[in-house]
Write a protein that holds these residues in place. Sequence first.
Motif, short mmCIF file in Angstrom:
data_model
loop_
_atom_site.label_atom_id
_atom_site.label_comp_id
_atom_site.label_asym_id
_atom_site.label_seq_id
_atom_site.Cartn_x
_atom_site.Cartn_y
_atom_site.Cartn_z
N SER A 1 0.91 -1.26 -0.07
CA SER A 1 -0.13 -0.12 -0.12
C SER A 1 0.77 1.19 0.00
O SER A 1 2.02 1.15 0.35
CB SER A 1 -0.84 0.10 1.30
N GLY A 2 0.42 2.46 -0.70
CA GLY A 2 1.08 3.55 -0.64
C GLY A 2 0.64 4.28 0.71
O GLY A 2 -0.46 4.48 1.11
N LEU A 3 1.82 4.83 1.59
CA LEU A 3 1.59 5.51 2.77
C LEU A 3 2.08 7.11 2.50
O LEU A 3 3.30 7.10 2.11
CB LEU A 3 2.33 4.91 3.94
N TYR A 4 1.14 7.92 2.55
CA TYR A 4 1.45 9.33 2.42
C TYR A 4 1.17 10.09 3.55
O TYR A 4 0.13 9.97 4.08
CB TYR A 4 0.77 9.93 1.30
N PRO A 5 2.14 11.19 4.04
CA PRO A 5 1.73 12.39 5.17
C PRO A 5 0.58 12.98 4.39
O PRO A 5 1.05 13.53 3.38
CB PRO A 5 2.94 12.94 5.50
N ILE A 6 -0.50 13.47 5.32
CA ILE A 6 -1.31 14.35 4.85
C ILE A 6 -0.87 15.73 4.62
O ILE A 6 -1.16 16.37 3.58
CB ILE A 6 -2.60 14.42 5.67
N ASP A 7 0.06 16.10 5.61
CA ASP A 7 0.92 17.33 5.49
C ASP A 7 2.29 17.01 4.71
O ASP A 7 2.93 16.25 5.52
CB ASP A 7 1.07 17.76 6.84
N LEU B 1 8.13 10.92 8.35
CA LEU B 1 7.56 9.60 8.09
C LEU B 1 8.59 8.71 7.66
O LEU B 1 9.04 7.49 8.14
CB LEU B 1 6.52 9.58 6.94
N ARG B 2 9.74 9.30 7.09
CA ARG B 2 10.96 8.38 6.69
C ARG B 2 11.50 7.87 7.96
O ARG B 2 11.98 6.75 8.04
CB ARG B 2 11.78 9.22 5.60
N ASP B 3 11.90 8.81 8.88
CA ASP B 3 12.77 8.17 10.06
C ASP B 3 11.80 7.34 10.82
O ASP B 3 12.40 6.33 11.40
CB ASP B 3 13.04 9.64 10.98
N ALA B 4 10.57 7.54 10.88
CA ALA B 4 9.57 6.72 11.57
C ALA B 4 9.65 5.06 11.04
O ALA B 4 9.82 4.15 11.98
CB ALA B 4 8.31 7.10 11.74
N LEU B 5 9.57 5.28 9.59
CA LEU B 5 9.67 3.83 8.97
C LEU B 5 10.88 3.16 9.45
O LEU B 5 11.06 2.16 9.55
CB LEU B 5 9.54 3.94 7.58
N LEU C 1 2.62 4.45 13.59
CA LEU C 1 3.14 5.70 12.78
C LEU C 1 2.16 6.60 13.20
O LEU C 1 2.76 8.09 13.63
CB LEU C 1 3.17 5.39 11.39
N GLU C 2 1.07 6.61 13.36
CA GLU C 2 -0.01 7.88 13.86
C GLU C 2 0.44 8.27 15.38
O GLU C 2 0.22 9.18 15.59
CB GLU C 2 -1.19 7.64 13.40
N ARG C 3 0.18 7.07 16.06
CA ARG C 3 0.07 7.19 17.61
C ARG C 3 1.79 7.39 18.02
O ARG C 3 1.92 8.67 18.66
CB ARG C 3 0.02 6.15 18.17
N GLU C 4 2.68 6.72 17.70
CA GLU C 4 4.11 7.01 18.24
C GLU C 4 4.87 8.27 17.78
O GLU C 4 5.84 8.78 18.10
CB GLU C 4 4.64 5.79 18.29
N LEU D 1 -1.75 10.18 8.38
CA LEU D 1 -1.54 9.51 7.13
C LEU D 1 -2.54 9.12 6.25
O LEU D 1 -3.76 8.98 6.85
CB LEU D 1 -0.50 8.15 7.43
N ILE D 2 -2.30 8.94 4.88
CA ILE D 2 -3.37 8.44 4.14
C ILE D 2 -2.62 7.46 3.26
O ILE D 2 -1.56 7.28 3.03
CB ILE D 2 -3.87 9.58 3.27
#
Length: 596
Positions: free
Chosen positions: A298-304, A311-315, A356-359, A364-365
């Motif tokens: 799936s594609g994961l994108y930051p809404i902002d 996001l990159r660092d989180a992954l 990703l959203e919580r921590e 994300l979308i």
Amino acid sequence: TDPAVIRNFCIIAHIDHGKSTLADRMLQSTGVVQPRDMKAQYLDRMDIERERGITIKSQAVRMPWSLNGTDFALNMIDTPGHVDFTYEVSRSLAACEGAILLVDAAQGIEAQTLANLYLAMENDLAIIPVLNKIDLPSADPDRYAAEIAGLIGCEPEDILRVSGKTGVGVEELLDRVVEAIPAPTGNPDAPARAMIFDSVYDTYRGVVTYVRVVDGKLSPREKIRMMSTGATHELLEIGVSSPEPKPSKGLSVGEVGYLITGVKDVRQSKVGDTVTGAGNPAQEQIGGYEDPKPMVFSGLYPIDGSDYPVLRDALDKLKLNDAALVYEPETSVALGFGFRVGFLGLLHLEIIRERLEREFNLDLISTAPNVVYEVTKEDKTVVTVTNPSEFPEGKINEVAEPMASATIIVPSEFIGSVMELCQGKRGQMKGMDYLSEERVEIRYWIPLAEIVFDFFDLLKSRTKGYASLDWKADGEQTSDLVKVDILLQGETVDAFSSITHKDNAYAYGVMMTGKLKELIPRQQYEVPIQAAIGSRIIARENIRAIRKDVLSKCYGGDISRKRKLLEKQKEGKKRMKMVGRVEVPQEAFIAALSSD
Ligand code: GDP
Ligand code: MG
């Protein structure tokens, strides 16, 4: 420790059948956790696990237990309960000589439990059948004892009846573990071999690896080698959990414990791999090693968009703890910069997204998930497609899709609705067995793409919640699959391309064009929204033109008010995406992807 007094076991249970509660009670009965330190679900450490009531990461606990004057060491190995983590379950089972089959006495055995039971039986584990929650008024232990006896070939009277809640029967169960499960065997003089059944990243200590020693001995400070890669590491610490980590002088045949080498990434210490001594290495790996294979992308994108680096660092951080997580950067016309991420299944996807959203505090979308296709082009070259936009243009010889073997357990009154559902999802029936007069096990071979998305919800709603489902990937088949593109004024909007069966393409096109028509605001000119397979249009909607002039509202006079409006309009534009000539607010794309 002498292998003769070691017992290694795991608990096989369906979610909510009481595994964590029983494990807690065992920790108390064996005295390794004092009542005042006891908190519910002691072993479920992660917040998400606790909230969702599921166990993601397995762990091992050593508990002392005496029977007839002999002191035994019981190693309880926790197995993940969800179908996405089947490989980890199989490695946990491989570390044991026996399994407790724990079944809720008010529910009976469920599909995933049955699948894991078969896995345990294939691995020659001793099975201890147990009916749990016998304190419940709705418990019907006699009925379900008959069912279990039929499945494993024992007498209904041999099945223990316990309550993890009240503690009834738990001490008898611990005695039974000693009596019924064989002691581990292995060669103490052979070069050391230990199997990794879990590997967890800890912020303070780096990767903590859980192993079961098969032969020889591992000692602190020696150099070890990972047999799948040949990489060597120094053992900084070795010990057992009971349940807090306790360093020891080493682990020998049959023992279960942890080791720490200072590596920072679970990929360097992989589940299923064999650890040996670097000085005197073993020749052969312990069987059953597999690399984790992502099934769903799936594609994961930051809404902002400015959150992209976060996001990159989180992954990168989550990857340290999750050898199955893969990703690479991806850009989308509609959504900007993001990542294409591979998961073991939908639950894995949900867990990662939630973390990703919580921590990391990200909004994300995600694009609609898809499975992996093998496309053979006319010139015989094969393309592996993990993203619909990679689907080759032009002539195609064939498309292969991954398949799954699914097992469903339902009350027999629902056989008809289950078959109808599976047939509608392109499934082929493989067999059906009655567990008792009222319950059946139904088996299907079915496309993975049909099963990993809404299948379980549909199954639940058609069976009043009674059905349980287990599936595992099982081969592939060629099918009539096509890519449907969604076009805005002739330009493809990448995030909405989808690979579907030919028979579902039209429905997808109508649904998506209809949705976007509602969500995209009217423009200065008419904008067609089309669904297409290649150059063939299969559905179409129009957004009618509008002449929008914000200044006309101001009747000339107030200049500062005019300026304010213009500025406001400019700001609004920042969140606009250009698809060809068409301006679309990003919210429209997000809404189109997030509903349903
Ligand atoms: P798990 O998902 O298998 O780990 O199950 P849990 O241990 O989290 O238990 C699921 C639910 O069943 C919780 O609400 C427990 O309180 C409840 N439960 C567990 N064991 C028993 C039991 O022996 N009797 C009763 N009445 N409830 C139980
Ligand atoms: Mg649990």
